[in-house]
Design an enzyme around this catalytic site. Structure first.
Site, short mmCIF file in Angstrom:
data_model
loop_
_atom_site.label_atom_id
_atom_site.label_comp_id
_atom_site.label_asym_id
_atom_site.label_seq_id
_atom_site.Cartn_x
_atom_site.Cartn_y
_atom_site.Cartn_z
N HIS A 1 0.83 -1.20 0.00
CA HIS A 1 0.00 0.00 0.00
C HIS A 1 0.87 1.26 0.00
CE1 HIS A 1 -3.76 -2.07 0.33
NE2 HIS A 1 -3.39 -2.72 1.40
N ARG B 1 -13.20 0.89 -8.10
CA ARG B 1 -13.22 0.04 -6.90
C ARG B 1 -14.46 0.39 -6.10
NH1 ARG B 1 -8.23 2.67 -7.00
NH2 ARG B 1 -6.42 1.38 -7.55
N ARG C 1 -15.73 -2.78 -10.82
CA ARG C 1 -15.44 -4.08 -10.20
C ARG C 1 -16.38 -4.30 -9.04
NH1 ARG C 1 -9.67 -4.60 -7.48
NH2 ARG C 1 -10.72 -3.38 -5.87
N GLU D 1 -6.61 -12.55 -11.80
CA GLU D 1 -5.69 -12.36 -10.68
C GLU D 1 -5.08 -13.68 -10.22
OE1 GLU D 1 -8.00 -9.26 -7.94
OE2 GLU D 1 -9.26 -10.81 -8.83
N ASN E 1 -1.22 -6.83 -9.58
CA ASN E 1 -0.73 -6.85 -8.19
C ASN E 1 -0.92 -8.24 -7.59
OD1 ASN E 1 -0.68 -4.17 -8.88
ND2 ASN E 1 -1.88 -3.47 -7.14
N ASP E 2 -2.15 -8.73 -7.65
CA ASP E 2 -2.43 -10.05 -7.09
C ASP E 2 -1.88 -11.16 -7.97
OD1 ASP E 2 -3.66 -9.75 -4.59
OD2 ASP E 2 -5.54 -9.16 -5.51
N ARG F 1 2.97 -9.50 -1.10
CA ARG F 1 3.37 -8.22 -1.69
C ARG F 1 3.75 -7.16 -0.66
NH1 ARG F 1 -2.39 -6.11 -4.21
NH2 ARG F 1 -3.14 -4.94 -2.42
N CYS G 1 -5.33 -3.37 -15.19
CA CYS G 1 -5.68 -2.31 -14.23
C CYS G 1 -4.78 -2.36 -12.99
CB CYS G 1 -7.14 -2.39 -13.81
SG CYS G 1 -7.60 -3.93 -12.96
#
Length: 569
Positions: free
Chosen positions: A187, A287, A323, A412, A435-436, A446, A494
């Protein structure tokens, strides 16, 4: 002069004095007991009041934040009054401990429990310890922990920033960020990029940097130089005087006119309006957690309609990809998720919550459809954490039932990338959440600085899964036939990788149709993309795929993009 190496997560070369996060709130005495003139009920009430004050303060700060910062602050606020934490503290007060010591002990116990669970739950230990310190500070009348003040701009050094701290960084004072912990998709890294703040994470030796030491940081190379020399000073001066990026033109293309629409990631109507001003061609990721986080109960359909509508109205006639709720793992919701799961990262998350709490997703789709009908945006809807073709088909049926014509999925999970053709034969589009996808592919949390080199979207294994997804989409198109309403099968990205100008070129070369990013990255990605032809982008993609490591892939591609150096990217 000495050089410390970490992971560059946000480009920029700056020079300035170091200033470390202030000392933590002092630990209350281990033998602290409340006096005979206090009561257990009175001390519990004092603790409850302090926790609620902390919660309210964080929520107030969230009101002026947006996007990731707003979500982080709301999630931290919810932790302040977490029943598990307060119940544990209450037991210690029953034994005569002061509220300060009681919540300190309780925080240690809850953090240890979360750490033992591993994965996403382990990430929340920092949130618990941050909230614990804030409650103790409130009880003792001390300033809450946070970013230090300074009369001059500085480079902030820290072991790791609490999410609430990172969310409120002032880029006018904090000109650079160095942490010894964290990873490239933590983050902290994501928010640093959204602020355009040069940042290096996972710089293990940075804990030894004294306050006031002059630092040079290169957020692209991932280096920190203590007491820099002439070369570093010149590099910082060159960066400060670099060619200014023109505003994004509003049309992402390669030098030969091949269109790669550049979209924005947003979390609210305020974010969407800012993205429209920045020239985004649409929204690639809305989101919806912003409507749910920080609550003890599900928001009603009408409330959701208004929230989604505030985004749709900012992009009339243009694509908005929304999403559905990605609850679970690091985003637990008391009315939807089970915090006792042994490994929430591999548990009931995203689309899977419909199995355990049916109705929430259906009501969200109803709200999206109502909001879409009241506005002119071209609304696409995707579900997170899809792993099989059957799940994709079920979600498509739910969308059709709600009157939503363009269903899609997030890619993901490695299984979804491997089975992309089958999955995309059931839905209209896919969006890669890199990211995932990266952390699941590399089995690397992560948030862990010690695994930062693994948790890198330049990993050839991740790039190959992206290529497999694109190939699967093209195969699904061919099977559907060119005249079918189910063709073409759009594949977007994304995840944070789309905001890296060099990696954006590679993604375009791999055949990704659209790229979605923080609005701040639109200009840099647009400029670098426009410096190459689509044939050159494909060559660079092949170069990255053939690399043996993430570092090799990044170096090979960047060496062929001279504009990066010119722009200080």
């Amino acid at each position: 002069m000495r050089t410390i190496t970490g992971i560059g997560v946000s480009a920029g070369r700056v020079l300035g004095p170091s200033l470390r996060m202030p000392p933590p709130v002092p630990e209350p005495a281990a033998d602290a007991r409340f006096g005979a003139d206090q009561t257990v009920d009175g001390e519990k009430a004092r603790l409850k009041d302090a926790a609620e004050d902390v919660r309210d303060d964080l929520r107030h700060r969230a009101e002026t934040a947006s996007g990731d910062a707003k979500a982080v602050l709301n999630a931290t606020a919810m932790m302040a009054t977490d029943p598990m934490l307060l119940k544990a503290a209450g037991k210690h007060i029953n034994a005569g401990m002061t509220p300060e010591r009681a919540v300190w002990e309780a925080g240690m116990e809850v953090a240890a429990m979360l750490q033992s669970l591993g994965g996403y739950m382990a990430e929340r230990t920092q949130d618990v310890l941050d909230v614990r310190a804030r409650i103790v500070a409130q009880l003792d009348g001390l300033p809450p922990p946070g970013i230090p003040g300074s009369d001059v701009p500085f480079i902030l050094t820290a072991e790791e920033l609490a999410p609430a701290d990172t969310a409120t960084l002032d880029p006018a004072k904090v000109i650079g960020l160095v942490t010894s912990g964290g990873g490239p998709q933590s983050h902290t890294a994501i928010l640093a990029r959204s602020l355009g703040l040069p940042a290096v994470v996972g710089a293990v030796e940075s804990d030894s940097i004294p306050d006031g030491a002059e630092l040079f940081i290169d957020g692209a190379a991932g280096t920190v130089v203590v007491e820099p020399g002439t070369a570093e000073r010149e590099a910082a001066q060159k960066y400060a005087a670099r060619v200014s990026l023109p505003p994004f033109s509003g049309k992402g293309t390669t030098s030969d006119g091949y269109a790669v629409p550049l979209l924005a990631n947003v979390g609210s109507g305020k974010d969407a309006r800012a993205a429209a001003v920045a020239g985004a061609e649409g929204i690639g990721l809305l989101r919806t957690e912003f409507c749910f986080l920080g609550r003890d109960s599900e928001p009603g359909v009408e409330e959701q309609v208004q929230a989604y509508g505030s985004v749709f109205e900012a992009f009339p006639g243009r694509k908005v990809v929304i999403r559905t709720l990605d609850a679970g793992a690091d985003k637990p919701l008391p009315f939807l998720t089970d915090t006792t799961e042994p490994n929430p990262a591999l548990g009931v998350r995203g689309y899977r919550t419909d199995r355990t709490s049916p109705g929430v997703l259906a009501r969200q789709l109803e709200a999206i459809a109502i909001a879409a009908g009241a506005h002119e945006a071209d609304v696409w809807v995707m579900a997170p954490m899809i792993a099989t073709a059957d799940e994709a088909a079920d979600f498509a049926v739910m969308c059709t039932g709600a009157g939503l014509a363009i269903p899609g999925v997030m890619i993901e999970v490695p299984a979804a990338a491997v089975m992309a053709q089958a999955i995309l034969s059931r839905v209209r589009f896919a969006s890669l959440g890199t990211n995932d996808l990266t952390q699941y592919t590399m089995a690397a949390d992560r948030q862990l600085g010690s695994l930062a080199s693994l948790n890198d979207p330049w990993q050839p294994a991740v790039l190959r899964l992206i290529k497999n997804t694109v190939d699967g989409a093209r195969a699904a198109e061919a099977a559907a036939g060119s005249d079918s309403v189910e063709s073409p099968k759009n594949v977007g990205v994304c995840g944070e990788s789309a905001a890296d100008p060099a990696l954006a070129v590679v993604l375009a070369g791999l055949g990704v149709n659209t790229l979605s990013m923080t609005p701040r990255a639109l200009a840099s990605v647009g400029a670098v993309l426009a410096s190459v032809s689509i044939a050159e982008a494909k060559d660079l993609a092949s170069l990255a795929l053939a690399a043996a490591s993430a570092a090799e892939a990044r170096t090979a591609v960047r060496s062929r993009l001279p504009l990066l150096e010119e722009l200080g990217l």
